[in-house]
Write a protein that holds these residues in place. Structure first.
Motif, PDB file in Angstrom:
ATOM      1  N   GLY A 189       0.688  -1.141  -0.042  1.00 16.78           N
ATOM      2  CA  GLY A 189      -0.007   0.138  -0.167  1.00 16.78           C
ATOM      3  C   GLY A 189       0.690   1.297  -0.026  1.00 16.78           C
ATOM      4  N   ILE A 190       2.085   1.098  -0.444  1.00 13.71           N
ATOM      5  CA  ILE A 190       2.935   2.439  -0.345  1.00 13.71           C
ATOM      6  C   ILE A 190       3.071   2.737  -1.829  1.00 13.71           C
ATOM      7  N   SER A 191       2.847   3.913  -2.227  1.00 10.03           N
ATOM      8  CA  SER A 191       2.939   4.595  -3.483  1.00 10.03           C
ATOM      9  C   SER A 191       3.534   5.893  -3.730  1.00 10.03           C
ATOM     10  N   ASP A 192       4.294   6.299  -2.711  1.00  6.12           N
ATOM     11  CA  ASP A 192       4.873   7.620  -2.522  1.00  6.12           C
ATOM     12  C   ASP A 192       6.632   7.569  -2.764  1.00  6.12           C
ATOM     13  N   LEU A 193       6.916   6.604  -3.384  1.00  5.10           N
ATOM     14  CA  LEU A 193       8.464   6.386  -3.209  1.00  5.10           C
ATOM     15  C   LEU A 193       9.174   7.794  -3.910  1.00  5.10           C
TER      16      LEU A 193
END
Length: 251
Positions: A73-77
């Motif tokens: 659920g992590i998309s802001d790399l």
């Protein structure tokens, strides 16, 4: 003294090729894959080899990490803006080393971390720190001791990293002889059931792309090294040594 492998590691350092080196120091890469087990624990300095990464390799690895982080659920790399070479970049804390099969079956770890295990041995890395100004230096194969003079300069220039999803690996309690190591029960369980990652074409493509990038890199390096060993090739000793020095990291 620093320099080539001495066995008695006081300030251990590892040379990796880009983009793997920067991804590790920036906390995006949490598992360093190797074909051999780690012989040290604690602070491990990370140095970037001299080979300039090509655009396709950088894209393949960035796509890979976008997809495995998306599983959790992590998309802001935020990836590094630059991938410097021939530089000391920073350090990580090497807290353990386990086999790929154990990582995949390790309950309690984020699914994306399990997907990082693409090689025989997985070096577990925490607490990344980077140098505000990377230090130019040469590297060596495998683990070696960082030169004291460079170390003294480096420790003054470290800064912490805000990793997108830092991991604290739940390792066994060294004081408890009954603590189970990661994947201890793997032989009695179906790991495909333990690691429930949703099927995704983009994820499959990202994993395939990252493997292809690593394989292509390894293939080019092996071909070049085997070529200079041919008896009928007029290659000077200096050239041979230079090529050997370029063959660092990601073994």
């Amino acid at each position: 003294m620093g320099g080539k492998n001495q066995g008695n590691y006081t300030i251990p350092c590892l040379t990796l090729h880009q983009p793997w080196a920067s991804l590790l120091v920036h906390g995006i890469k949490r598992v360093e894959g190797r074909s051999w087990p780690a012989s040290v624990r604690g602070r491990l300095w990370i140095h970037a080899a001299s080979k300039v990464p090509d655009t396709a390799t950088i894209k393949a690895m960035e796509d890979f990490y976008r997809e495995i982080y998306a599983v959790d659920g992590i998309s802001d790399l935020k990836f590094p803006e630059h991938y410097p070479v021939s530089k000391l970049l920073g350090c990580v804390e090497l807290v353990g080393c386990i086999k790929c099969e154990e990582l995949v079956c390790w309950e309690g770890l984020p699914e994306g971390v399990k997907l990082e295990g693409q090689t025989d041995f997985c070096w577990l890395c925490e607490e990344p720190r980077k140098l505000v100004v990377p230090i130019e230096m040469r590297g060596y194969q495998r683990i070696y001791n960082l030169e004291r003079k460079i170390y003294e300069e480096a420790v003054r220039g470290l800064c912490p990293i805000e990793a997108p999803s830092p991991v604290k690996f739940p390792l066994p309690d060294p004081q408890d002889p009954l603590s189970l190591k990661p994947g201890f029960l793997a032989s009695n369980h179906d790991c495909s059931k333990i690691t429930k990652v949703a099927e995704s074409r983009s994820l499959d493509a990202a994993i395939a792309g990252s493997q292809a990038a690593a394989a292509q890199f390894s293939k080019k390096r092996s071909f070049r090294y085997s070529a200079i060993q041919e008896e009928d090739m007029p290659v000077s000793t200096r050239t041979r040594n230079k090529i050997k020095e370029e063959m660092l990291g990601n073994e």
